[in-house]
Every structure is written in structure tokens, then in C-alpha cells.
Design a protein around this motif. Sequence first.
Motif, PDB file in Angstrom:
ATOM      1  N   GLU A  84       0.991  12.098 109.298  1.00 10.82           N
ATOM      2  CA  GLU A  84       0.084  12.583 110.347  1.00 10.82           C
ATOM      3  C   GLU A  84       0.629  13.879 110.968  1.00 10.82           C
ATOM      4  O   GLU A  84      -0.135  14.757 111.335  1.00 10.82           O
ATOM      5  CB  GLU A  84      -0.106  11.551 111.476  1.00 10.82           C
ATOM      6  CG  GLU A  84      -0.967  10.356 111.118  1.00 10.82           C
ATOM      7  CD  GLU A  84      -0.199   9.312 110.314  1.00 10.82           C
ATOM      8  OE1 GLU A  84       0.706   8.680 110.894  1.00 10.82           O
ATOM      9  OE2 GLU A  84      -0.473   9.175 109.109  1.00 10.82           O
ATOM     10  N   ASP A  85       1.953  13.951 111.064  1.00 10.57           N
ATOM     11  CA  ASP A  85       2.545  15.153 111.662  1.00 10.57           C
ATOM     12  C   ASP A  85       2.147  16.416 110.897  1.00 10.57           C
ATOM     13  O   ASP A  85       2.081  17.499 111.465  1.00 10.57           O
ATOM     14  CB  ASP A  85       4.083  15.048 111.682  1.00 10.57           C
ATOM     15  CG  ASP A  85       4.577  13.989 112.663  1.00 10.57           C
ATOM     16  OD1 ASP A  85       3.748  13.498 113.458  1.00 10.57           O
ATOM     17  OD2 ASP A  85       5.776  13.653 112.602  1.00 10.57           O
ATOM     18  N   GLU A  87      -0.571  17.250 109.936  1.00  9.47           N
ATOM     19  CA  GLU A  87      -1.853  17.757 110.419  1.00  9.47           C
ATOM     20  C   GLU A  87      -1.695  18.512 111.737  1.00  9.47           C
ATOM     21  O   GLU A  87      -2.655  19.021 112.273  1.00  9.47           O
ATOM     22  CB  GLU A  87      -2.806  16.578 110.679  1.00  9.47           C
ATOM     23  CG  GLU A  87      -3.022  15.673 109.496  1.00  9.47           C
ATOM     24  CD  GLU A  87      -4.068  16.255 108.592  1.00  9.47           C
ATOM     25  OE1 GLU A  87      -5.231  16.325 109.017  1.00  9.47           O
ATOM     26  OE2 GLU A  87      -3.708  16.664 107.464  1.00  9.47           O
ATOM     27  N   ASP A  88      -0.497  18.476 112.264  1.00  5.83           N
ATOM     28  CA  ASP A  88      -0.325  18.974 113.628  1.00  5.83           C
ATOM     29  C   ASP A  88       0.963  19.792 113.729  1.00  5.83           C
ATOM     30  O   ASP A  88       1.854  19.470 114.496  1.00  5.83           O
ATOM     31  CB  ASP A  88      -0.290  17.759 114.580  1.00  5.83           C
ATOM     32  CG  ASP A  88      -0.348  18.203 116.039  1.00  5.83           C
ATOM     33  OD1 ASP A  88      -0.724  19.362 116.292  1.00  5.83           O
ATOM     34  OD2 ASP A  88       0.002  17.399 116.907  1.00  5.83           O
ATOM     35  N   ARG A  90       3.338  22.539 114.806  1.00  4.51           N
ATOM     36  CA  ARG A  90       3.494  23.488 115.902  1.00  4.51           C
ATOM     37  C   ARG A  90       4.760  24.337 115.773  1.00  4.51           C
ATOM     38  O   ARG A  90       5.017  25.201 116.592  1.00  4.51           O
ATOM     39  CB  ARG A  90       3.481  22.743 117.253  1.00  4.51           C
ATOM     40  CG  ARG A  90       2.085  22.248 117.616  1.00  4.51           C
ATOM     41  CD  ARG A  90       2.111  21.194 118.694  1.00  4.51           C
ATOM     42  NE  ARG A  90       0.875  20.409 118.664  1.00  4.51           N
ATOM     43  CZ  ARG A  90      -0.240  20.741 119.312  1.00  4.51           C
ATOM     44  NH1 ARG A  90      -0.277  21.829 120.040  1.00  4.51           N
ATOM     45  NH2 ARG A  90      -1.316  19.991 119.217  1.00  4.51           N
ATOM     46  N   ASP A 290      -7.285  24.584 116.940  1.00  9.97           N
ATOM     47  CA  ASP A 290      -6.765  23.234 116.900  1.00  9.97           C
ATOM     48  C   ASP A 290      -5.906  23.113 115.632  1.00  9.97           C
ATOM     49  O   ASP A 290      -6.390  23.401 114.539  1.00  9.97           O
ATOM     50  CB  ASP A 290      -7.961  22.278 116.833  1.00  9.97           C
ATOM     51  CG  ASP A 290      -7.521  20.833 116.742  1.00  9.97           C
ATOM     52  OD1 ASP A 290      -6.316  20.582 116.478  1.00  9.97           O
ATOM     53  OD2 ASP A 290      -8.388  19.963 116.922  1.00  9.97           O
ATOM     54  N   PRO A 291      -4.644  22.708 115.758  1.00  8.08           N
ATOM     55  CA  PRO A 291      -3.782  22.638 114.569  1.00  8.08           C
ATOM     56  C   PRO A 291      -4.393  21.778 113.445  1.00  8.08           C
ATOM     57  O   PRO A 291      -4.099  22.015 112.273  1.00  8.08           O
ATOM     58  CB  PRO A 291      -2.495  21.992 115.087  1.00  8.08           C
ATOM     59  CG  PRO A 291      -2.476  22.277 116.538  1.00  8.08           C
ATOM     60  CD  PRO A 291      -3.915  22.349 116.975  1.00  8.08           C
ATOM     61  N   HIS A 292      -5.260  20.849 113.795  1.00  7.58           N
ATOM     62  CA  HIS A 292      -5.899  20.042 112.745  1.00  7.58           C
ATOM     63  C   HIS A 292      -6.872  20.852 111.914  1.00  7.58           C
ATOM     64  O   HIS A 292      -7.249  20.447 110.826  1.00  7.58           O
ATOM     65  CB  HIS A 292      -6.658  18.855 113.363  1.00  7.58           C
ATOM     66  CG  HIS A 292      -5.748  17.848 113.982  1.00  7.58           C
ATOM     67  ND1 HIS A 292      -5.379  17.907 115.301  1.00  7.58           N
ATOM     68  CD2 HIS A 292      -5.118  16.782 113.455  1.00  7.58           C
ATOM     69  CE1 HIS A 292      -4.565  16.914 115.562  1.00  7.58           C
ATOM     70  NE2 HIS A 292      -4.381  16.206 114.459  1.00  7.58           N
TER      71      HIS A 292
END
Length: 599
Positions: A84-85, A87-88, A90, A290-292
Motif C-alpha cells: 500500500e505504501d 501508492e503513497d 512522499r 494526490d500521491p495515489h
Amino acid sequence: MDIRILPSNIANMIAAGEVVQRPSSVVKELLENAVDAGADQVTVVIADAGRTLIQVIDNGCGMSPDEAVLCFERHATSKIATAEDLEDIRTFGFRGEALASIAAVAEVTLKTRREEDSVGCQVEFADSRHLATVEVAAPKGSNFSVRNLFYNVPARRKFLKSDNVEFKHIVEEFTRVALTRPEIAFTLIHNGRDIYVLKAAKSLKFRIQDLLGNNAVDKVVDVAAETSVVKVSGYVCRPDAARKTVGSQFFFVNGRYFRSPYLHKAVMKAYEDQIADGAVPSYFLYLTVDPHSVDVNIHPTKTEVKFAEDNVIFQVLYACVREALGHLDGGIDFGAADVPELPVFGKEYERYRPEPVMPDVSFDPTYNPFEGMPGPSSGKEASWQDDGASWRGGYVDKREDYGKLFEEKTVPTAATLIFQGKYILTPKQDGILLVHVRRARERILYERFLAAITRSGHVSQSALFPVQVQVGTANRLLFDEHAQLLSSLGFDIRPFGNDTIVVGGVPDGFSCDPDRVETLVQDLLLILSDDHTSLPGMLESSLAEKFARLGASGGPGLTSPIEAQRLIETLFGCENAEYTPGGRKILSLLDADELEKKF
Ligand SMILES: Nc1ncnc2c1ncn2[C@@H]1O[C@H](COP(=O)(O)OP(=O)(O)O)[C@@H](O)[C@H]1O
Ligand SMILES: [Mg+2]
């Protein structure tokens, strides 16, 4: 067939090929790690364009002795833990393969200490092998030294370009990171010289100024927009400065530099009709999404990204840049500059008739058709005279080629007219010959430049009162890289400090007006920064063509009929007097029939 699993050092070396293409790739990875580690002070020390040493020192979080070894393992990262990380993202890094790759193709020493540890450690790696760990005194943070890059991959080593080129890539990577974090102080040192010392900047604008010089920020306008899909901020240059900022096109998304030919088109479209053909506006555009909705993972070196809604982003960018430009008063009109209009004569005809002058020779092989241009002349006409001898013969031989147009000898000068400084009119037996002055000059310059480039000849030079132009470090390196070419074409351009050049001479035929030098330099940058390697075989002629167009476009109007006459003579000595290298007509004949029809 024997299938085997490769030893890990070989596997790492193969994988390294993806991540570490050249010294600048190492600089990029180490810089990004330093930023991810929360440093506010980062120093990059380079020797020999990164061949012998790349060192990055930061005051970030540092590592424990265990981490300092572990970080060189493939897929060792502290930045993501779950799928999941992914998808996000930073941080800059997340793949955990940079250090493993670097340690596969260079000798690496890491000195590091965390705030909470009283003593630091030094770890050494080479050929993917952990060689040693020792305790050392070290300031808080990390200090990576990468020595002898590709020492064990001779093929890669050979593949490296000149030091100038490699260092230019390093400056580019440095610039891209420095532009994303104005609050971090960055220093770049090459072979003991400070190239950049960037203090923490209060705002992005100051950072841009520190990096690229005052010129870069003088002529920018703010861009801002916020939609549900993307937030845009940053700067774009005013249309009239478009030609002036080569290489300053930057997109960032969520604090990361990326390349996008597609979104570049959106910006270019916003400038449509407001900038000259071939000019590129500078821009510094920061997108937040949005990072997603963005995949930064599609390319191993990660300069390309994939947006979920790139067409929306295209529209938003186009609209907000257009809007920013709309607030400026009156764009410039580049009009139909290159569409020749045959002069139409009316009652005013007499006004344009110059004083009749009768020269004593119809042509003079030592004549320089550019002499009338303002500015001092160096008097080095030797090479021009040499050309004279050959074109004299050419004139006689080639007359037939132009058929009817040039059956006659040039008629006496007194009948040669100059119209608005742009056209020459000469009566012929069956009509009036019209010559497009700028294009004629372009053809003449083209043939001289082509000869200089292909036969390593020399074009003579007109001296200038030296003019200093601050171009920025990366651009200065571009001049270094092409020093030989420029000097054979008649430019006298010398480096001055890290980011400035001094122009002391231009090819004969170029304007010597000091006010034009800055524009000239920017135009040269446009030419030099083009990727000519993509045109094998075309290289010389396309370069000669660009330089010729540049010189011809800066020339003043013709004033004296002698100049006009001689320009024609020189033109006729060219391989092809009828068309510019770009295929535009230089000559036109208004024949008796056409004249007849006018009445
Ligand atoms: N300058 C640094 N300061 C502190 N930790 C670092 C530094 N450079 C690397 N690291 C640690 O090493 C790990 C591996 O780095 P790297 O191979 O670049 O992979 P990634 O950046 O993708 O995680 C990082 O996740 C981080 O934990
Ligand atoms: Mg990293």
C-alpha cells in the motif's frame, strides 16, 4: 543448457546498469537520500567530473552501524514497508536499490552518525562486498564517498563522455534537486572549486535567482491554480524573454523533478503566437497531486511519471499559463516575418532611389559584403580573400545554372536600388531582378560556415568591445564544450568565472552592436543545446544553417548601392544563389510581361 543463479555481486552489477548510467546518476541518488534523511545542509564534492570521486555530505538523521551496512543490500529501504505504501510515495527514494547498485560498480565509503550515538562508524564496500566497518568520530549525518566509478565495468567507463559533458549532467541533477528544496542549503564543488554555494532561500524565487542568475527571475510571472485534480504553482517567463533561458524548463510533481514532453506541449501551446519560432520559454512549474493519482515508478531513473488524469492536467496547465501571460500588456508580434513581399512601387518611387554612385570596379575579390555593418573590423580578411579567388571562377561557371535570370553581366551600379534596406532591385535585360537581402546573407554565411565546419577552415572575425554575459553554470559548460567549433566559426568567447562568458568577437557578417550580444548569446545557447547527435550526417549542414540564420537575422538594412552590388556579386559566387539553405527563394525576376500586366 545449464541454468544457474547468478552470484549476487554479478546480479547487482547487472541491476546497477539501470540505476547508475553515469556519474550524475550517483549524484542524484545520493542527493535524494540526503534530502530524504531530513538534512538542511548538503555538500557535493566532485573530482574529475565524478570519475574519481563523488562525495555527498549531509547533516540528516544518519544511520546506526547496523543500518550503515544494511543500506547497501538490495531492496533495503526504510521508506516503504507494505504494498500500500507504494501508492503513497512522499520521499524521493523507495526502491532500496540505489546504494546496492552504486556499491556494485564503485568503491564506496560511508561515514555516519546518528544524533543519539556518541560515536560514528565507517563502512567500506566494493564490488558489492562489505570490506570493513570501524568506529570513527563523525559529525551527525552521513558522508558517502564513491570512488573510481565503473572501475570494474570497463565498457561503462568507455561509454562516458568528456568531463565537460559529464559534469554538465551533474549540474543538471544538482539543479533539479536544489529547485525542489529552497529551504535546504546546497553546495557543489568541482576539482576544488566552488561551483554553487546556495544558502537556504526564503522562497523559491531566491533559489532560482541563486541558481540561474538574475536574468532568470527578472522576467517571470507567477502561475497559480487549484483544481480538484491538481494544484499548480511556480513561474513562467514573459514571452519576450522566451529565447533567453535555454535549458530552464522544469516540471516537478510532489517535490520531484519529472520530464514530460506531453505537458511541455501544454505550456508551449499557451505561448502560441507570442514567441518566435524555435524559442522556448523557461518555466518552473510545481504540481501537487494526490500521491495515489501519480505513478512515479514507470522508469528506472524515475524522470518520467504517469498521471491518472494527464489530459486534465494538460488543460489546467494550458489554462493557467495562458492566464498568467494574459495579465501582461501586449505580447510581441512576430508576424509573418519570413513571408517576402515584393515591393510595390507607386508615386513614391523616387523617394527610394539612392544617390547614384559609380564604383570603378564591378567587383572586388577582397570585398566583404558585411563591411557596412556597424562596429570595428579586425582587419583579418585573409581567409575572405582566399575565398574570393575561388568564387570568381565559380561565378563564370555557374551562370548558366541560373538560366535566363543571370544571362547578363551585372548592369552598372547606378541602376541598383535598395528598397527599405531589405531588397535590392537591379534591372536586367528582360526584367527587374529582386534580391532578398537577409536571405542572401544567410546563403553566403551558410557556405562560409559549412566550409569552416567540414574542412576545418576558419571564418574571420570582427572584434567587439568585450561584453560579459552571465549565462549560468550549465550553459557556461555548454560553451566550453563547443569552444573549438565556435572559434572556427569566428566567435571569440571566453569563460569568465563559473557562470559567465565574455564575448570579444563575432564572425564577420554578424552585428557588432554590443546591445545585441546578450540576445546573440541566448540564440547561440539555443543552437548549442539542441541535440545534434540525432542527425548523423546532417550535423554539419544543420549547424551551419542555424548559425547562418542567426547571423543574417541580426544584420542591419543595406544602405549603399555599392554594398548592394557587392552582396549580389558574392551571392553569385555561392554554390546555390537561388535558395537559402532552408529552401526559401533569394532571387526573383519581375519580367517584362509581369510589368506589362500592371498597367
Ligand atoms: N544520507 C542518508 N542518511 C540516512 N539514511 C540513508 C542515507 N542514504 C541512504 N539511507 C538509508 O539507506 C536506505 C537505502 O537507500 P537507497 O538504496 O537509496 O534506497 P531508497 O532511497 O530507495 O530507500 C534508505 O532507505 C535509508 O534508510
Ligand atoms: Mg535512495
